[in-house]
Design a protein around this motif. Structure first.
Motif, PDB file in Angstrom:
ATOM      1  N   TYR A 108      64.315  51.942  65.637  1.00 42.26           N
ATOM      2  CA  TYR A 108      64.161  50.635  65.841  1.00 42.26           C
ATOM      3  C   TYR A 108      63.602  50.632  67.246  1.00 42.26           C
ATOM      4  CZ  TYR A 108      67.457  50.034  62.028  1.00 42.26           C
ATOM      5  OH  TYR A 108      67.885  50.037  60.731  1.00 42.26           O
TER       6      TYR A 108
ATOM      7  N   VAL B 190      67.131  56.367  64.800  1.00 41.03           N
ATOM      8  CA  VAL B 190      68.692  56.541  64.237  1.00 41.03           C
ATOM      9  C   VAL B 190      68.670  57.464  63.236  1.00 41.03           C
ATOM     10  CG1 VAL B 190      69.174  54.343  65.202  1.00 41.03           C
ATOM     11  CG2 VAL B 190      68.204  54.262  62.899  1.00 41.03           C
TER      12      VAL B 190
ATOM     13  N   PRO C 264      80.476  57.995  59.458  1.00 43.49           N
ATOM     14  CA  PRO C 264      81.234  57.135  60.328  1.00 43.49           C
ATOM     15  C   PRO C 264      80.283  55.909  60.415  1.00 43.49           C
ATOM     16  CG  PRO C 264      80.634  59.040  61.432  1.00 43.49           C
ATOM     17  CD  PRO C 264      80.234  59.237  60.122  1.00 43.49           C
ATOM     18  N   SER C 265      80.970  54.657  60.957  1.00 50.64           N
ATOM     19  CA  SER C 265      80.265  53.391  61.268  1.00 50.64           C
ATOM     20  C   SER C 265      79.179  53.755  62.210  1.00 50.64           C
ATOM     21  CB  SER C 265      81.438  52.497  61.699  1.00 50.64           C
ATOM     22  OG  SER C 265      80.562  51.480  61.882  1.00 50.64           O
ATOM     23  N   GLY C 266      77.756  53.489  62.049  1.00 49.18           N
ATOM     24  CA  GLY C 266      76.679  53.734  63.162  1.00 49.18           C
ATOM     25  C   GLY C 266      75.933  54.934  62.729  1.00 49.18           C
ATOM     26  N   SER C 267      76.438  55.679  61.589  1.00 51.51           N
ATOM     27  CA  SER C 267      75.721  56.866  61.625  1.00 51.51           C
ATOM     28  C   SER C 267      74.268  56.816  60.880  1.00 51.51           C
ATOM     29  CB  SER C 267      76.640  57.697  60.739  1.00 51.51           C
ATOM     30  OG  SER C 267      76.947  57.105  59.348  1.00 51.51           O
ATOM     31  N   GLY C 268      74.163  55.456  60.003  1.00 50.99           N
ATOM     32  CA  GLY C 268      72.854  55.513  59.537  1.00 50.99           C
ATOM     33  C   GLY C 268      72.802  55.084  58.142  1.00 50.99           C
ATOM     34  N   LYS C 269      73.838  54.859  57.478  1.00 51.50           N
ATOM     35  CA  LYS C 269      74.136  54.981  56.257  1.00 51.50           C
ATOM     36  C   LYS C 269      73.294  53.392  55.794  1.00 51.50           C
ATOM     37  CE  LYS C 269      78.529  54.392  56.053  1.00 51.50           C
ATOM     38  NZ  LYS C 269      78.786  54.337  57.344  1.00 51.50           N
ATOM     39  N   SER C 270      73.431  52.573  56.479  1.00 51.18           N
ATOM     40  CA  SER C 270      72.836  51.118  55.872  1.00 51.18           C
ATOM     41  C   SER C 270      71.101  51.282  56.371  1.00 51.18           C
ATOM     42  CB  SER C 270      73.147  49.878  56.852  1.00 51.18           C
ATOM     43  OG  SER C 270      74.448  49.586  56.553  1.00 51.18           O
ATOM     44  N   THR C 271      70.896  51.811  57.302  1.00 54.34           N
ATOM     45  CA  THR C 271      69.298  52.236  57.762  1.00 54.34           C
ATOM     46  C   THR C 271      68.831  53.077  56.591  1.00 54.34           C
ATOM     47  OG1 THR C 271      69.802  52.069  59.710  1.00 54.34           O
ATOM     48  CG2 THR C 271      67.939  52.915  59.137  1.00 54.34           C
TER      49      THR C 271
END
Ligand code: ADP
Ligand code: ADP
Length: 236
Positions: free
Chosen positions: A13, A23, A42-49
């Motif tokens: 990003y 990321v 975990p949250s922020g690990s890159g799943k949504s990305t």
């Protein structure tokens, strides 16, 4: 061809700015026809990305992403949009339905955009889908008047409207109580068995992840574990 294939996929990003940050670091992942796969981490690990890249909503900054054998680097934005419409259904935590429209109208939306079918065929197709998700009696109810679980069933029916090869689900049961969550999850499972559609499901719920066939775990932008659920049970 494989439904999804990532080879060395990276995502940064803020490219070209002082805040540039990578990321996803070299993701390799293959999803085959009919797989029912959980994506955890975990949250922020890159799943949504990852979901955004696989869903053709964003492009990798390095590496190669194939969807149904198409090398997405070779496709311009218009071609990506067409491929997305044809091949990929989305189910979100917040269902993104239009509350003032009926269940049937919400499901017809992707078909309307596609414009490949006459009205009567679209309506039949919407009703068949509503029947499959157990909501035919509610076809003319405004979605805003349905329960959370029912709304998510409409969202699932809509995701399946174009008979996609792949359904991406981001926390599809995140807003629901345990009982409705189980019902929605059972429905996803059933749709997968009936149609051989590939599912990739982001979930924080270990109980639901255990009910998938395969679990992929990302931590800090890397896949740290990937395997059949039985192997995860042994570790846990
Ligand atoms: P997850 O879905 O696992 O919570 P995300 O993919 O949302 O993870 O985020 C991965 C990392 O990328 C996080 O550090 C997040 O802050 C960062 N990130 C996500 N989207 C953006 C963006 N648009 N711009 C900058 N950083 C982002
Ligand atoms: P989740 O963890 O549920 O995936 P996030 O809170 O990480 O959600 O991200 C929500 C949205 O905000 C995402 O669309 C993501 O792209 C964006 N986002 C996340 N982190 C950043 C960031 N550091 N800068 C800009 N946008 C971000």
């Amino acid at each position: 061809p494989e439904v999804v294939c990532l080879q060395g996929v990276c995502k940064s990003y803020g490219v070209g700015t002082p805040r540039e940050v990578e990321v996803l670091h070299g993701i390799d992942l293959v999803l085959r026809r009919g797989e029912f796969c959980a994506l955890i981490g975990p949250s922020g690990s890159g799943k949504s990305t990852m979901l955004n890249l696989i869903g053709l909503l964003d492009r990798p900054t390095a590496g190669t992403l194939f969807i149904e054998g198409h090398d997405t680097r070779r496709l311009d934005d218009a071609a990506l949009t067409r491929l997305r419409g044809r091949s990929i259904g989305f189910v979100f935590q917040h269902h993104h339905l239009i509350g003032a429209f009926t269940a049937a109208e919400n499901i017809m939306m992707p078909l309307l955009l596609d414009r490949s079918r006459p009205d009567a065929a679209m309506r039949r197709s919407a009703e068949r889908l509503l029947d499959r998700v157990g909501l035919l009696p509610w076809k003319d109810s405004r979605v805003g008047n349905l329960s959370g679980g029912q709304q998510q069933r409409v969202a699932i029916a809509r995701a399946l409207a174009m008979s996609p090869a792949l359904v991406l689900a981001d926390e599809p049961t995140g807003n629901l109580d345990t009982k409705s969550a189980d019902g929605v999850f059972d429905l996803l499972r059933e749709m997968n068995r009936e149609s051989r559609t590939t599912f990739l499901i982001v979930t924080h719920d270990p109980r639901l992840a255990q009910r998938c066939d395969r679990i992929v775990e990302v931590v800090d932008g890397r896949i740290v574990a990937d395997g059949a659920v039985e192997e995860f049970r042994r570790i846990a």
